[in-house]
Design an enzyme around this catalytic site. Sequence first.
Site, PDB file in Angstrom:
ATOM      1  N   THR A  20       4.083   1.601   4.425  1.00  0.00           N
ATOM      2  CA  THR A  20       5.168   0.953   3.691  1.00  0.00           C
ATOM      3  C   THR A  20       5.889   1.914   2.755  1.00  0.00           C
ATOM      4  OG1 THR A  20       3.724   0.240   1.886  1.00  0.00           O
ATOM      5  CG2 THR A  20       3.952  -1.252   3.767  1.00  0.00           C
ATOM      6  N   ASP A  21       7.066   1.478   2.337  1.00  0.00           N
ATOM      7  CA  ASP A  21       7.829   2.234   1.347  1.00  0.00           C
ATOM      8  C   ASP A  21       7.502   1.700  -0.046  1.00  0.00           C
ATOM      9  OD1 ASP A  21       9.228  -0.166   1.088  1.00  0.00           O
ATOM     10  OD2 ASP A  21      11.008   0.567   2.131  1.00  0.00           O
ATOM     11  N   ALA A  22       8.227   2.121  -1.036  1.00  0.00           N
ATOM     12  CA  ALA A  22       7.948   1.722  -2.420  1.00  0.00           C
ATOM     13  C   ALA A  22       8.104   0.216  -2.634  1.00  0.00           C
ATOM     14  CB  ALA A  22       8.876   2.477  -3.371  1.00  0.00           C
ATOM     15  N   ILE A  25       7.633  -2.656   2.123  1.00  0.00           N
ATOM     16  CA  ILE A  25       8.213  -2.950   3.441  1.00  0.00           C
ATOM     17  C   ILE A  25       7.859  -1.783   4.373  1.00  0.00           C
ATOM     18  CG2 ILE A  25      10.383  -3.319   4.690  1.00  0.00           C
ATOM     19  CD1 ILE A  25       9.740  -5.538   2.654  1.00  0.00           C
TER      20      ILE A  25
END
Length: 138
Positions: A20-22, A25
């Site tokens: 995931t990103d920050a 997601i």
Amino acid sequence: MMIDMPAVFTWTVRVYYEDTDAGGIVYYANYLKFFERARTEWLRALGIDQHTMRARDGALFVVKNASIDYHAPAKLDDVLTLTLSIEKLGRASVQFVQQACCGAALLASARVKVGCVDAAALKPRALPPAVADKMRSA
């Protein structure tokens, strides 16, 4: 909503923090990794060992082209169902249609063209006959 396509092979993966990103997601490029894993597991399910193919036949698979559409986000801890089917089996390449879904929701869909190359020269070559036969039977 899932696209109506024959699911030749299904593989599941769970989304981990590293995917995931920050914002929690799934990072867009990680769908390529998920789809690669599904293709690798499909080959294993067919009894195609890529190490043996290289040693015995001098052949490797390489991705020639990938086109992805993103429909909805996957999130941390989601369980994704990955599907693939062969759209076109050529003499030296395979065109796949792949999807990533969470439940009934379509998250990403892709067309991925994989070519067969000579392991030493990295030039296109025909699929080994035994490999092509197993793919045709799938």
